[in-house]
Scaffold this active site. Structure first.
Site, short mmCIF file in Angstrom:
data_model
loop_
_atom_site.label_atom_id
_atom_site.label_comp_id
_atom_site.label_asym_id
_atom_site.label_seq_id
_atom_site.Cartn_x
_atom_site.Cartn_y
_atom_site.Cartn_z
N TYR A 86 -2.50 -0.44 9.86
CA TYR A 86 -2.30 -0.89 8.41
C TYR A 86 -1.27 -0.59 7.85
O TYR A 86 -0.71 -1.44 7.04
CB TYR A 86 -3.73 -0.15 7.77
N SER B 249 0.90 -1.24 0.00
CA SER B 249 -0.12 0.12 -0.07
C SER B 249 0.95 1.18 0.14
O SER B 249 1.95 1.16 0.73
CB SER B 249 -0.80 0.03 1.18
N1 LIG Z 1 -8.50 -1.06 -2.50
C1 LIG Z 1 -7.61 -0.25 -2.31
O1 LIG Z 1 -7.74 1.02 -2.25
C2 LIG Z 1 -6.26 -0.89 -1.83
C3 LIG Z 1 -5.29 0.13 -1.80
C4 LIG Z 1 -3.84 -0.45 -1.30
C5 LIG Z 1 -3.85 -1.72 -0.88
N2 LIG Z 1 -4.84 -2.69 -1.13
C6 LIG Z 1 -4.65 -3.84 -0.69
O2 LIG Z 1 -4.97 -4.71 -1.64
C7 LIG Z 1 -5.27 -6.09 -1.47
C8 LIG Z 1 -6.72 -6.25 -1.82
O3 LIG Z 1 -7.55 -5.41 -1.51
P1 LIG Z 1 -9.05 -4.93 -1.73
O4 LIG Z 1 -9.21 -3.71 -2.11
O5 LIG Z 1 -9.14 -5.93 -3.21
O6 LIG Z 1 -9.97 -5.77 -0.81
P2 LIG Z 1 -11.49 -6.37 -0.48
O7 LIG Z 1 -12.19 -5.74 -1.63
O8 LIG Z 1 -11.83 -6.01 0.74
O9 LIG Z 1 -11.18 -7.92 -0.99
C9 LIG Z 1 -10.43 -8.54 -0.11
C10 LIG Z 1 -10.23 -10.22 -0.52
O10 LIG Z 1 -9.20 -10.66 0.41
C11 LIG Z 1 -10.04 -11.90 1.01
N3 LIG Z 1 -9.61 -11.97 2.45
C12 LIG Z 1 -10.06 -11.09 3.37
N4 LIG Z 1 -9.60 -11.55 4.48
C13 LIG Z 1 -9.09 -12.75 4.26
C14 LIG Z 1 -8.32 -13.70 5.00
N5 LIG Z 1 -8.25 -13.77 6.41
N6 LIG Z 1 -7.89 -14.82 4.35
C15 LIG Z 1 -8.19 -14.90 3.08
N7 LIG Z 1 -8.49 -14.09 2.18
C16 LIG Z 1 -9.09 -13.07 2.92
C17 LIG Z 1 -11.69 -11.58 0.70
O11 LIG Z 1 -12.01 -12.67 0.60
P3 LIG Z 1 -13.77 -13.08 1.21
O12 LIG Z 1 -14.35 -12.52 -0.04
O13 LIG Z 1 -13.71 -14.47 1.39
O14 LIG Z 1 -13.76 -12.27 2.49
C18 LIG Z 1 -11.50 -11.08 -0.64
O15 LIG Z 1 -11.28 -11.71 -1.71
C19 LIG Z 1 -5.16 -6.09 0.12
O16 LIG Z 1 -4.11 -6.61 0.56
C20 LIG Z 1 -5.35 -4.61 0.26
O17 LIG Z 1 -4.83 -4.10 1.61
C21 LIG Z 1 -5.82 -2.02 -1.49
#
Ligand SMILES: NC(=O)c1ccc[n+]([C@@H]2O[C@H](COP(=O)([O-])OP(=O)(O)OC[C@H]3O[C@@H](n4cnc5c(N)ncnc54)[C@H](OP(=O)(O)O)[C@@H]3O)[C@@H](O)[C@H]2O)c1
Length: 248
Positions: free
Chosen positions: A157, A142
């Site tokens: 975070y 991030s």
């Molecule tokens: N979106 C942003 O702005 C952003 C920015 C910077 C970094 N990131 C990083 O990018 C990654 C993906 O983020 P996202 O925005 O796609 O998040 P999201 O929309 O909340 O999706 C999270 C995904 O991770 C899975 N997950 C959550 N907890 C888990 C666990 N304990 N074990 C296995 N799987 C788990 C969820 O599965 P379920 O559906 O089964 O719950 C879902 O498929 C993360 O590492 C996040 O920190 C995101």
């Protein structure tokens, strides 16, 4: 479908929604067989698998909580048992909790560390047992790790994502002699359930970007696709921001 990753096998943690789902579909589009993990969304994970199969690809959904060491190890084993090899690990699963430090519970701290750090360590340690020359490890960090932490409540975070940035650099040295590359993608705001473009921080965060918008999951998947490809063989230890110019 293209053939850039034909014959390769990828494991994407947290592939049921958001960035992970887009990454799983993109790697399958590039020709890889893809395993994806999930915890609470079996139907969404199954839909990602169906979408990949309908497009002519191979996919497998595995329930595996990243906080559960044995479940993560099992996910790697099941991927290899099903598709015979493992070439690409995308450490995408992650959770965010936004709360100022004086209100942050120890339980939430432990959960963030377990999923965002320990889960990445275990998946990586297991996956490299199966990887050879040309292996790829790709982290979803991030920009909050070491570039910008733009609002109150992100400290823990950011701590976990800072650990991922450091882990990436150390691993790069550990695995370079084996021809395995390790890279970190620190995204800025990307429109997903975790950080919706119409969420409570969206106006403030959008103003920080040079492009005045949120990114899309497919845009991050494109960067993963590049890092996974043979073209990126000399890219390792890199931190490739994709943040709409938030840090320009
Ligand atoms: N979106 C942003 O702005 C952003 C920015 C910077 C970094 N990131 C990083 O990018 C990654 C993906 O983020 P996202 O925005 O796609 O998040 P999201 O929309 O909340 O999706 C999270 C995904 O991770 C899975 N997950 C959550 N907890 C888990 C666990 N304990 N074990 C296995 N799987 C788990 C969820 O599965 P379920 O559906 O089964 O719950 C879902 O498929 C993360 O590492 C996040 O920190 C995101």
């Amino acid at each position: 479908m293209t053939t850039t990753l034909a014959g390769k096998v990828a494991l994407v943690t947290g592939g049921s929604r958001g960035l992970g789902a887009a990454i799983a579909k993109r790697l399958a589009h590039d020709g890889a067989a893809v395993a994806l993990t999930y915890t609470s969304s079996p139907q969404k994970a199954a839909q990602v698998v169906r979408d990949i199969e309908v497009a002519g690809g191979k996919a497998l959904a595995i329930r595996a909580d990243s906080a559960d060491v044995e479940a993560v190890k099992h996910a790697v084993t099941e991927t290899v048992n099903t598709f015979d090899r493992l070439d690409i690990l995308v450490n995408n699963a992650g959770v965010a909790v936004v709360a100022p430090i004086d209100q942050f519970s120890i339980e939430e701290f432990d959960r963030l560390v377990a999923v965002n750090i320990k889960g990445v360590f275990v998946a990586t340690q297991e996956a490299i047992c199966h990887m050879g020359e040309g292996g790829r490890i790709i982290m979803l960090g991030s920009v909050s790790s070491d570039f910008i932490t733009p609002y109150v409540g992100l400290s823990v975070y950011a701590l976990t994502k800072g650990a991922i940035a450091s882990f990436t650099r150390g691993l790069t040295r550990d695995l370079g002699s084996r021809g395995i590359t390790v890279n970190n993608i620190p995204p800025g705001p990307i429109d997903t359930d975790m950080n919706p473009a119409d969420g409570s921080f969206a106006v403030e965060v959008t103003k920080l970007t040079a492009l005045s918008r949120y990114g899309q999951a497919d845009e991050v998947a494109g960067m993963v696709s590049y890092l996974a490809s043979p073209e990126a063989a000399f890219v390792t230890g890199a931190s490739l921001k994709i943040d709409g110019g938030s840090n320009a």
